[in-house]
Design an enzyme around this catalytic site. Structure first.
Site, PDB file in Angstrom:
ATOM      1  N   LYS A 172     -11.942 -44.457 -14.146  1.00  6.02           N
ATOM      2  CA  LYS A 172     -11.218 -43.580 -13.231  1.00  6.02           C
ATOM      3  C   LYS A 172     -12.225 -42.793 -12.407  1.00  6.02           C
ATOM      4  CE  LYS A 172      -7.048 -44.345 -14.959  1.00  6.02           C
ATOM      5  NZ  LYS A 172      -6.096 -45.147 -14.191  1.00  6.02           N
ATOM      6  N   LYS A 274       3.042 -53.086 -13.762  1.00  8.91           N
ATOM      7  CA  LYS A 274       3.313 -52.093 -14.812  1.00  8.91           C
ATOM      8  C   LYS A 274       4.805 -52.081 -15.056  1.00  8.91           C
ATOM      9  CE  LYS A 274      -0.383 -48.761 -14.108  1.00  8.91           C
ATOM     10  NZ  LYS A 274      -0.792 -47.490 -13.473  1.00  8.91           N
TER      11      LYS A 274
HETATM   12 MG   LIG Z   1      -3.963 -47.432 -11.542  1.00  5.97          MG
END
Ligand SMILES: [Mg+2]
Length: 374
Positions: A172, A274
């Site tokens: 991230k 997702k």
């Molecule tokens: Mg992502």
């Protein structure tokens, strides 16, 4: 098989480490993590379990909104509906909670969709792969998540991932943009041979993303995920013309329509599938198939669901043939969850899926009660 009851359990699951993304904390050791477990029971007494994992720092659904939506709107409207008719189930859910630009509270709806897949699988005595008429593959590789603005800590985590046998890292960035390059260099030095996925969670402007991508190309990053704000498909298309690094869209892609728009505009090389953001297994399967047929790569991800959501997603990613390590990292953050017999996470981040009907997890109701948030 008619739906006779939908029970909604808002939970705060205990976390063993904090989790930070560009938008802020999505759960921590002090307050735990918001998860909603949903049980659907049919008129034969067969039950299925599903999960929603909302985070108000990632999208506009909260623990509270998921619970009120399901209890007050979705559950009453679905009582008596054929549990095997998922088309009608989604039509009713989308009528009760109408989307403005997207699906409309997809994370809440995903819990019902997933629970119904579990219920249908158990009712027919087949695994999820059997419902999709695909092969059952019982293992899947996870990536190792690195989310810190501190280069030394990032290097330490990357070293650990490599030594533990992981095949990929998911880093991230955008937490402290001044240190992004340092963090990425530290990870590459510590784990030069792992699949290198970098997720900015919408942190940059186009000029910033171009500058950063040039550094990432030289470093050997494999894919640059969601550099720009979700609505900026034109910006992502422009970015792709300026750099040589594959661009993946995550927060930009929620529906089959979003996938088609991204394809038409040439806005990405890959999409992140997702289950919960796409309204459940039904929507995620459709998005994944459309993207695959359009020649895009597929990446797998989650919203730090517990073992229940992880197992459901893992079945789908195996069905879709996703080969790169997937970002289903909930169990790395959670101390425990209410699943007693479920997926096992083995050395090196290999998930072994339970070989049982439906999603294959046994949810311990006493533990569900123990973690109730209300
Ligand atoms: Mg992502």
């Amino acid at each position: 098989m008619k739906i006779s009851r939908i029970d909604v359990f808002p939970l705060r699951l205990p976390m063993k480490q904090n989790f930070l993304i560009t938008g802020g904390s999505v759960g921590g050791v002090d307050q735990g993590a918001p998860h909603v477990y949903v049980r659907v029971v049919d008129d034969q007494g067969v039950e299925g379990w599903g999960e929603a994992r909302p985070s108000h720092r990632w999208s506009d659904e909260t623990l509270e909104s998921v619970v009120t939506t399901l209890r007050r709107y979705i559950a009453p409207a679905l009582t008596g509906v054929d549990a095997e008719d998922l088309e009608t189930v989604h039509r009713i859910m989308n009528r009760e909670i109408k989307g403005a630009l997207g699906i409309g509270q997809p994370i809440a709806k995903a819990a019902v969709d997933t629970a119904l897949h579990d219920l249908i699988g158990k009712g027919r005595n087949v695994r999820l792969s059997g419902l999709w008429l695909g092969p059952f593959r019982d293992t899947l590789r996870l990536s190792y998540l690195i989310s810190t603005p501190d280069p030394e800590e990032a290097a330490e985590k990357a070293r650990h991932a490599r030594e533990a046998g992981f095949r990929g890292v998911d880093v991230k960035i955008g937490l402290d943009p001044r240190r992004d390059v340092e963090v990425l260099e530290a990870v590459k030095a510590a784990a030069p041979d792992l699949f290198f996925r970098v997720d900015a969670n919408q942190a940059y402007t186009l000029p910033q993303a171009v500058r950063l991508a040039k550094r990432m190309e030289a470093l050997g990053v494999d894919v640059f995920e969601q550099p720009l704000p979700a609505g900026d498909l034109f910006g992502h298309a422009e970015l792709r013309r300026k750099i040589h690094l594959p661009v993946a869209l995550d927060e930009s892609v929620w529906t089959p329509g979003d996938v088609i728009r991204a394809v038409r505009l040439g806005a990405c090389d890959a999409i992140v599938v997702k289950c919960t953001k796409m309204g459940g297994l039904s929507g995620a399967k459709r998005c994944g198939e459309i993207a695959r047929e359009a020649g895009l790569e597929l990446l797998g991800g989650g919203l730090t669901e517990s073992s229940l959501g992880l197992a459901a997603s893992a079945h789908l990613f195996n069905y879709l043939g996703i080969e790169t390590p997937v970002d289903l990292n909930g169990p790395f953050f959670l101390k425990e969850d209410p699943v007693r017999e479920g997926p096992q996470i083995l050395q090196g981040g290999t998930v072994r899926l339970p070989d049982r009907p439906g999603i294959g997890c046994r949810v311990e109701e006493a533990d569900v009660e123990r973690y109730l948030a209300e």
